[in-house]
Structures are given as C-alpha cells and as structure tokens.
Design an enzyme around this catalytic site. Structure first.
Site, PDB file in Angstrom:
ATOM      1  N   ASP A 199      33.748 -97.021 -41.069  1.00 13.78           N
ATOM      2  CA  ASP A 199      32.982 -96.047 -40.371  1.00 13.78           C
ATOM      3  C   ASP A 199      33.222 -96.118 -38.772  1.00 13.78           C
ATOM      4  O   ASP A 199      33.121 -95.165 -38.100  1.00 13.78           O
ATOM      5  CB  ASP A 199      31.517 -96.301 -40.720  1.00 13.78           C
ATOM      6  CG  ASP A 199      31.084 -96.026 -41.974  1.00 13.78           C
ATOM      7  OD1 ASP A 199      31.721 -95.215 -42.858  1.00 13.78           O
ATOM      8  OD2 ASP A 199      30.271 -96.810 -42.799  1.00 13.78           O
TER       9      ASP A 199
ATOM     10  N   HIS B 115      24.040 -96.825 -48.554  1.00  9.94           N
ATOM     11  CA  HIS B 115      24.797 -96.860 -47.490  1.00  9.94           C
ATOM     12  C   HIS B 115      25.505 -95.437 -47.444  1.00  9.94           C
ATOM     13  O   HIS B 115      25.466 -94.616 -46.491  1.00  9.94           O
ATOM     14  CB  HIS B 115      26.043 -98.133 -47.638  1.00  9.94           C
ATOM     15  CG  HIS B 115      27.044 -97.810 -46.402  1.00  9.94           C
ATOM     16  ND1 HIS B 115      27.013 -98.696 -45.243  1.00  9.94           N
ATOM     17  CD2 HIS B 115      27.915 -96.890 -46.436  1.00  9.94           C
ATOM     18  CE1 HIS B 115      28.190 -98.318 -44.678  1.00  9.94           C
ATOM     19  NE2 HIS B 115      28.740 -97.358 -45.242  1.00  9.94           N
ATOM     20  N   GLU B 116      26.058 -95.130 -48.725  1.00  6.89           N
ATOM     21  CA  GLU B 116      26.809 -93.730 -48.923  1.00  6.89           C
ATOM     22  C   GLU B 116      25.943 -92.744 -48.736  1.00  6.89           C
ATOM     23  O   GLU B 116      26.082 -91.808 -48.083  1.00  6.89           O
ATOM     24  CB  GLU B 116      27.680 -93.863 -49.945  1.00  6.89           C
ATOM     25  CG  GLU B 116      28.859 -94.446 -50.193  1.00  6.89           C
ATOM     26  CD  GLU B 116      29.797 -94.127 -49.144  1.00  6.89           C
ATOM     27  OE1 GLU B 116      29.788 -92.963 -48.711  1.00  6.89           O
ATOM     28  OE2 GLU B 116      30.561 -95.096 -48.580  1.00  6.89           O
TER      29      GLU B 116
END
Ligand code: ZN
Length: 363
Positions: free
Chosen positions: A171, A68-69
């Site tokens: 986010d 994800h990062e």
C-alpha cells in the site's frame, strides 16, 4: 480450474478463499503451537487447548487481513469503483477491482484505508492487553488468553508498518505514487514509485544475505510487484482512448468445423496466423489455435475434425470496445486472441501480439 471457493459476502462483495490459503492456515496454526511465548503456545500443556488457541490465532490473523482489505474496498466503493471480490491468498488478501481510480486523491485515501484498519485493530488489542496487565505486567503474558490478544494486536501493528513500506505492491507504494502524481504525470509517478520500490527490494535482498531467507523472498516479491505495476500502468495509459477497431486485424480467414486438422495445418502455413474463427453458414461456432493443433498427434491429424478440437465457449468483443478491455479479458481467461463481432458477423480478430505491438508503436 477454479482455485478459489466463495465463503460469503460482506458489503455485497464476494469473499473467497484461495487454495493456497487453505494450505497455509494449518501451517500457521502449527507454528503458533510449537513457538514459545509470546509468539506461540508451546507452554500450554493440555494439547486440545494448545491447538484450539493456535488455530484461533491463525484464523484471527486472517480475519484481520480480510478487515484490512475491506478497508480498501470500503473507500473504493464509496468512490464508485466496483469490487469484483476479495480473495485470501497464501501471503494475504487481494481485492480485485474493476478499474482502480486514477485520481491521486482517491488512490491516496484508498491505499491508506487498509493500513489504518490494521493500526486500529492493533492499537485496540494492545490497549486491552495493557489495561488487564496494569497490575502485573510480567505474569499477564503467561495467561494464554491474554497472550492471544497481545499477539494478534502485535501482528496487526507489523501488518500496518509492513504495508506502508514505500514499494509496490505494498500500500505504501500506492500512497507514494498518489503523492507523486499530484506533482507529475501519472505514468512518471508510477515509474518513479516503481523505481524506488525496486531499489528498496535490492537493498532488502542484500540485507537478506546476512539476515535470512525470508528477507530475500520478500525482496523478490516486491521487485516483481514493482515491475508488474509499472508495466500494466504503462499499457493502460498508452492505450487510453484506443479502440479495438484501431488495432484489430481485419483480414480474417475463417475455417469450417468439418475441415480436418491436417488441412488446417496447411491453412496455417499459407496464411501465417496462429488462430482462426470457425464458421459454419456465417455462424461463428468457435475458435481454433495452433495450441489446439499441437494436442493432436501427427498421425491422427487426417482423421480429426476442427469441430473436435476447437474452443466452443467464445469470448467476443465489439469493435467499439476499448483495447484495454481486450487485454484484460485475455489475461483473466488466459487466452491469446479474441474475435471481434458486429451484429453477429465477424469483422476482425485481435491478438495479444496486436495489442503489445500497438503499445510499442504508440510509446
Ligand atoms: Zn493493503
């Protein structure tokens, strides 16, 4: 103290594990081993298989957080932002970037990239699971190897949804700000997005009073995140274009390494500053602050020299550097002041107070 260890590099970005991550990994594995299906493996009778599955689930989960990062970092890198590292913490991952782009379009894409990766992994795993369970849906979840596929897929979908909550530091908060920033000034967009995030946190906290402690904890985390984002953006925007020479103190009174701490205390009373450069024959040797003095017991101050208590590895900046970079250096190194030099000569000193005072004046 170094609280993270580097485990490797991906796309040239150092990947680090924070100490809290190393502590939480066995806790997650333990939860998976005691939880019943479908969220755990307590029905697996052979202990070694049970623990191996639980640990694999915990590790897979963090690999997904890392992916994800990397999603965020990939888009950021493509737009020329330098990524210093990705660190896995207790609650997930954080990408440290040199300068987050303040172009709403790029920020929008960057913020969406992480949740998109989670959604993609989640969907693929759930589809694989569904494919294998076409014939007998009820029994497939009983197969622990199929269950791990479903479990990791499910958690990725949760990660996707949770990260899109319209609140900093999630986010979704960045997506919201980017969207708002297309319609108003960047700072106003940040304030509005942070306000929505705080409201959201308050509702979530109230909900948590009935639903459980976890919600209150997450609400607290969101509230703090929203406030910090607001504060740091305000400072960065206000200090835009401000150079160190505009805000530094020029009348620097240096001390010498041979002075005793007792003399230094008198000096501090006279000049009312909390930190002084230590200079010998016009060479900067270090910096000494009130905090260093406090570590020396009163009765010993006569016999201890400044050279014994000063900080020797100096962090200096030049007067043409940006004021924001001084603040960043102070935060990263946890120091209160930085010496400003020009051709190796001290021309000034800038403290956290100097910067924050200028922010107040400029606002
Ligand atoms: Zn993210």
């Amino acid at each position: 103290m170094n609280t993270s260890i580097q485990i490797g590099r991906i796309m040239g970005i150092p990947i680090k594990l924070h100490i809290t991550f190393l502590l939480i990994l066995p806790v997650f594995a333990y939860f998976f081993s005691v939880n019943p299906a479908p969220f755990g493996f307590n029905d697996v009778t052979l202990p070694i298989t049970r623990y191996a599955l639980s640990l694999s689930a915990a590790i897979s989960l963090f690999i997904c957080v890392l992916l994800h990062e990397l999603g965020h970092s990939y888009v950021a890198k493509r737009h020329g932002t330098k990524i210093q590292n990705i660190t896995l913490f207790l609650f997930g991952g954080v990408s440290s970037m040199e300068e987050i782009p303040r172009d709403p379009k790029i920020e929008f894409k960057m913020a969406l990239a992480g949740p998109s990766v989670s959604l993609l992994i989640g969907s693929i795993l759930i589809i694989i699971y569904e494919f294998f369970s076409l014939d007998n849906i009820s029994t497939t979840i009983n197969n622990p190897y199929m269950r791990i596929t479903w479990l990791i897929g499910y958690i990725n979908i949760i990660l996707f949804a949770f990260n899109l909550l319209p609140a900093f530091p999630m986010d979704g908060g960045r997506v919201l700000r980017a969207w708002l920033a297309g319609r108003m000034s960047y700072i106003k967009a940040t304030r509005t997005a942070a306000g929505i995030g705080k409201m959201f946190a308050i509702f979530m906290g109230i909900f948590g009073l009935f639903a459980g402690l976890w919600f209150i904890l997450i609400a607290f985390f969101i509230y703090i995140g929203a406030s910090e984002e607001e504060k740091s953006t305000e400072i960065t925007v206000v200090l835009e274009g401000v150079k160190i020479k505009d805000i530094m103190s020029r009348n620097v009174t240096p001390v010498t390494p041979g002075m005793s701490v007792e003399e230094l205390v008198d000096f501090m009373f006279r000049y009312k500053h909390m930190g002084y450069p230590v200079v010998n024959d016009s060479d900067v040797k270090g910096i000494v602050t009130f905090t260093d003095v406090q570590k020396v017991p009163k009765e010993e101050r006569k016999n201890v020299r400044i050279s014994e208590i000063m900080t020797k590895d100096l962090i200096t900046l030049r007067e043409d550097d940006d004021a924001v970079s001084a603040l960043k250096l102070m935060t990263v190194n946890n120091i209160g002041r930085i010496i400003i030099t020009k051709e190796k000569q001290i021309v000034g000193i800038v403290s956290r107070t100097d910067i924050l005072r200028s922010v107040q004046l400029l606002e």
